[in-house]
Design a protein around this motif. Sequence first.
Motif, mmCIF file in Angstrom:
data_model
loop_
_atom_site.group_PDB
_atom_site.id
_atom_site.type_symbol
_atom_site.label_atom_id
_atom_site.label_comp_id
_atom_site.label_asym_id
_atom_site.label_seq_id
_atom_site.Cartn_x
_atom_site.Cartn_y
_atom_site.Cartn_z
ATOM 1 N N THR A 151 0.847 -1.209 0.000
ATOM 2 C CA THR A 151 0.000 0.000 0.000
ATOM 3 C C THR A 151 0.876 1.250 0.000
ATOM 4 O O THR A 151 1.301 1.711 1.067
ATOM 5 C CB THR A 151 -0.884 0.023 1.272
ATOM 6 O OG1 THR A 151 -1.431 -1.275 1.490
ATOM 7 C CG2 THR A 151 -2.006 1.019 1.132
ATOM 8 N N PRO A 152 1.165 1.837 -1.153
ATOM 9 C CA PRO A 152 2.003 3.046 -1.161
ATOM 10 C C PRO A 152 1.289 4.245 -0.537
ATOM 11 O O PRO A 152 0.106 4.461 -0.785
ATOM 12 C CB PRO A 152 2.259 3.310 -2.654
ATOM 13 C CG PRO A 152 1.718 2.144 -3.390
ATOM 14 C CD PRO A 152 0.775 1.411 -2.490
ATOM 15 N N VAL A 153 2.003 4.987 0.271
ATOM 16 C CA VAL A 153 1.473 6.238 0.810
ATOM 17 C C VAL A 153 1.747 7.329 -0.223
ATOM 18 O O VAL A 153 2.888 7.519 -0.654
ATOM 19 C CB VAL A 153 2.151 6.590 2.155
ATOM 20 C CG1 VAL A 153 1.660 7.925 2.681
ATOM 21 C CG2 VAL A 153 1.894 5.481 3.174
ATOM 22 N N ALA A 189 10.656 12.322 -0.574
ATOM 23 C CA ALA A 189 9.453 12.630 -1.363
ATOM 24 C C ALA A 189 8.231 12.748 -0.444
ATOM 25 O O ALA A 189 7.393 13.636 -0.625
ATOM 26 C CB ALA A 189 9.228 11.548 -2.414
ATOM 27 N N LEU A 190 8.142 11.876 0.562
ATOM 28 C CA LEU A 190 6.998 11.959 1.477
ATOM 29 C C LEU A 190 7.054 13.247 2.292
ATOM 30 O O LEU A 190 6.039 13.922 2.481
ATOM 31 C CB LEU A 190 6.979 10.740 2.406
ATOM 32 C CG LEU A 190 6.408 9.471 1.786
ATOM 33 C CD1 LEU A 190 6.677 8.272 2.681
ATOM 34 C CD2 LEU A 190 4.907 9.617 1.529
ATOM 35 N N CYS A 191 8.256 13.592 2.784
ATOM 36 C CA CYS A 191 8.385 14.837 3.552
ATOM 37 C C CYS A 191 8.003 16.044 2.704
ATOM 38 O O CYS A 191 7.384 16.990 3.199
ATOM 39 C CB CYS A 191 9.817 14.983 4.074
ATOM 40 S SG CYS A 191 10.153 13.912 5.481
ATOM 41 N N ILE A 279 21.364 -4.696 -6.952
ATOM 42 C CA ILE A 279 21.710 -3.347 -6.475
ATOM 43 C C ILE A 279 20.773 -2.948 -5.344
ATOM 44 O O ILE A 279 19.555 -3.115 -5.441
ATOM 45 C CB ILE A 279 21.594 -2.315 -7.616
ATOM 46 C CG1 ILE A 279 22.598 -2.653 -8.718
ATOM 47 C CG2 ILE A 279 21.845 -0.895 -7.091
ATOM 48 C CD1 ILE A 279 22.494 -1.762 -9.931
ATOM 49 N N GLY A 280 21.352 -2.445 -4.265
ATOM 50 C CA GLY A 280 20.562 -1.876 -3.172
ATOM 51 C C GLY A 280 20.952 -0.417 -2.988
ATOM 52 O O GLY A 280 22.087 -0.031 -3.273
ATOM 53 N N TRP A 281 19.988 0.369 -2.530
ATOM 54 C CA TRP A 281 20.240 1.802 -2.314
ATOM 55 C C TRP A 281 20.269 2.081 -0.827
ATOM 56 O O TRP A 281 19.288 1.833 -0.133
ATOM 57 C CB TRP A 281 19.157 2.635 -2.989
ATOM 58 C CG TRP A 281 19.302 2.615 -4.471
ATOM 59 C CD1 TRP A 281 18.868 1.643 -5.321
ATOM 60 C CD2 TRP A 281 19.971 3.589 -5.268
ATOM 61 N NE1 TRP A 281 19.224 1.956 -6.603
ATOM 62 C CE2 TRP A 281 19.894 3.146 -6.611
ATOM 63 C CE3 TRP A 281 20.618 4.797 -4.989
ATOM 64 C CZ2 TRP A 281 20.451 3.868 -7.660
ATOM 65 C CZ3 TRP A 281 21.165 5.516 -6.034
ATOM 66 C CH2 TRP A 281 21.079 5.055 -7.347
HETATM 67 C C1 LIG Z 1 24.676 -3.528 -0.117
HETATM 68 C C2 LIG Z 1 24.321 -2.940 1.222
HETATM 69 C C3 LIG Z 1 24.973 -3.390 2.366
HETATM 70 C C4 LIG Z 1 24.662 -2.834 3.623
HETATM 71 N N1 LIG Z 1 25.294 -3.330 4.713
HETATM 72 C C5 LIG Z 1 24.979 -2.831 5.946
HETATM 73 C C6 LIG Z 1 25.575 -3.388 7.105
HETATM 74 O O1 LIG Z 1 26.360 -4.343 7.020
HETATM 75 N N2 LIG Z 1 25.242 -2.859 8.324
HETATM 76 C C7 LIG Z 1 24.355 -1.818 8.445
HETATM 77 O O2 LIG Z 1 24.105 -1.366 9.565
HETATM 78 N N3 LIG Z 1 23.767 -1.275 7.342
HETATM 79 C C8 LIG Z 1 24.052 -1.767 6.109
HETATM 80 N N4 LIG Z 1 23.455 -1.264 4.995
HETATM 81 C C9 LIG Z 1 22.510 -0.154 5.160
HETATM 82 C C10 LIG Z 1 21.160 -0.682 5.635
HETATM 83 O O3 LIG Z 1 20.742 -1.726 4.800
HETATM 84 C C11 LIG Z 1 20.143 0.459 5.604
HETATM 85 O O4 LIG Z 1 20.648 1.561 6.344
HETATM 86 C C12 LIG Z 1 18.819 0.018 6.225
HETATM 87 O O5 LIG Z 1 18.369 -1.193 5.667
HETATM 88 C C13 LIG Z 1 17.787 1.107 6.024
HETATM 89 O O6 LIG Z 1 16.583 0.644 6.571
HETATM 90 P P1 LIG Z 1 15.288 1.528 6.428
HETATM 91 O O7 LIG Z 1 14.224 0.827 7.186
HETATM 92 O O8 LIG Z 1 15.597 2.930 6.785
HETATM 93 O O9 LIG Z 1 14.988 1.576 4.852
HETATM 94 P P2 LIG Z 1 14.395 0.471 3.887
HETATM 95 O O10 LIG Z 1 14.834 -0.887 4.235
HETATM 96 O O11 LIG Z 1 14.678 0.931 2.493
HETATM 97 O O12 LIG Z 1 12.833 0.534 4.172
HETATM 98 C C14 LIG Z 1 12.052 1.617 3.735
HETATM 99 C C15 LIG Z 1 10.674 1.071 3.419
HETATM 100 O O13 LIG Z 1 9.822 2.173 3.114
HETATM 101 C C16 LIG Z 1 8.924 1.770 2.118
HETATM 102 N N5 LIG Z 1 8.420 2.967 1.444
HETATM 103 C C17 LIG Z 1 9.125 3.907 0.773
HETATM 104 N N6 LIG Z 1 8.305 4.854 0.293
HETATM 105 C C18 LIG Z 1 7.045 4.500 0.662
HETATM 106 C C19 LIG Z 1 5.769 5.065 0.448
HETATM 107 N N7 LIG Z 1 5.579 6.215 -0.226
HETATM 108 N N8 LIG Z 1 4.675 4.420 0.954
HETATM 109 C C20 LIG Z 1 4.817 3.268 1.658
HETATM 110 N N9 LIG Z 1 6.022 2.689 1.884
HETATM 111 C C21 LIG Z 1 7.113 3.299 1.391
HETATM 112 C C22 LIG Z 1 9.746 0.878 1.220
HETATM 113 O O14 LIG Z 1 8.903 -0.014 0.489
HETATM 114 C C23 LIG Z 1 10.649 0.156 2.203
HETATM 115 O O15 LIG Z 1 10.142 -1.105 2.596
HETATM 116 C C24 LIG Z 1 23.697 -1.811 3.731
HETATM 117 C C25 LIG Z 1 23.020 -1.385 2.591
HETATM 118 C C26 LIG Z 1 23.313 -1.954 1.342
HETATM 119 C C27 LIG Z 1 22.546 -1.496 0.147
#
Ligand SMILES: Cc1cc2nc3c(=O)[nH]c(=O)nc-3n(C[C@H](O)[C@H](O)[C@H](O)COP(=O)(O)OP(=O)(O)OC[C@H]3O[C@@H](n4cnc5c(N)ncnc54)[C@H](O)[C@@H]3O)c2cc1C
Length: 345
Positions: A151-153, A189-191, A279-281
């Motif tokens: 469910t996108p916000v 974008a949400l902010c 690829i992860g962001w």
């Molecule tokens: C290759 C790689 C290796 C990494 N290794 C490490 C590590 O070893 N140790 C460490 O501490 N960190 C590591 N990181 C960083 C870590 O993965 C991230 O900092 C962390 O997962 C971020 O979590 P988050 O919940 O903030 O974001 P996310 O996991 O991206 O979650 C955000 C969620 O918001 C949802 N969302 C976005 N927009 C909307 C919307 N409009 N409506 C509804 N839902 C929405 C998305 O679907 C998503 O599920 C790594 C990252 C990568 C890419």
Amino acid sequence: MSTPPVIVIGAGILGASITYHLAARGADVALVDAGLPGAGATRHSFGWIGRSPSDLSPAGELRALGRLHWERLAREVPGLDVHWSGALVWGDHFASVATRDGQAAMREPHLTAPPALSEFRPDDGWLNPTRATEALISAAQANGASVRFGTPVTRLVSSRGGVIDGIELGSEKLNASTVVVAAGIGSSALCATAGLELPMVSSPAIMVRLRAPSGIVRGIVANDLFEARQDVDGTVLMPLDYNKESSTEELMQAGEDARRLFGESFTGAQEAALLSAEIGWRPMTADGEPRVGYAGTPGVYVAVAHPGITLASVIGDAAAEEILTRTARDELARYRPSAEHLDNT
Ligand SMILES: Cc1cc2nc3c(=O)[nH]c(=O)nc-3n(C[C@H](O)[C@H](O)[C@H](O)COP(=O)(O)OP(=O)(O)OC[C@H]3O[C@@H](n4cnc5c(N)ncnc54)[C@H](O)[C@@H]3O)c2cc1C
């Protein structure tokens, strides 16, 4: 009329942890995500809970607290496994390490060329990020949290001048007492829909997964050439820099190169097979430091942090307390998204 719930946007590791801590404190909380739990950056993470090479930025001081809070969470959340394997590090990237020993061969007996000098970090550990996210959400649900996935916000909404008191999901609107934006790279974008600026420079990285016999890598191994750890089912994870690969073929080639390097670096690893290269962001703010707290517009609480796995435990705990008690937690004071925050900051 009953008070609406706190709504957390984002079921990554940060949103899951905040939701868990809110629910555990008895709050009415709803978690919403555009996709499935952990499907954003969290899914691609290496899962290393640890210090930075230099112990400084990003979030140097907060990382140590992150470790302590993961220890606590592993005790209180059913199904949450944190592996305190330690990390063996060496090379220029870790040149600032204070103590070095010659015990790499003992710590990681399958290394083909153990370095003469390395540092073992006994306090470091890892978790499977997707499984940990799911465990936190299940525990939140057991404490009464509700969830909506797929469910996108579309925007944050205000029905009374200047205060955000709900979210819009396409044509539907949900009321909220507070909206927590923990949406990873979607947070800016949400902010913006609430007139808030949250500058982000999210950066890409590649996660390579290999299938390999269990027991090749004991803990976390990191040096100038590679990082590797092995999950309980034998899957090896190797994060790589993104070098502008622009096709599936190029990504798989990067994965093949990592597989070859893994095979050369560990005995018994020659038969490892490439499972995926994706690829992860990494959600990162402009200066790389976390942004956690009230965002300047009443009703909106922001949580964006790197490295998010390490920090999600302490941020979840601190954010939940701040939202429910309106008192500021000292450990977040350096990381505010806005000059306006709670009274005692
Ligand atoms: C290759 C790689 C290796 C990494 N290794 C490490 C590590 O070893 N140790 C460490 O501490 N960190 C590591 N990181 C960083 C870590 O993965 C991230 O900092 C962390 O997962 C971020 O979590 P988050 O919940 O903030 O974001 P996310 O996991 O991206 O979650 C955000 C969620 O918001 C949802 N969302 C976005 N927009 C909307 C919307 N409009 N409506 C509804 N839902 C929405 C998305 O679907 C998503 O599920 C790594 C990252 C990568 C890419």
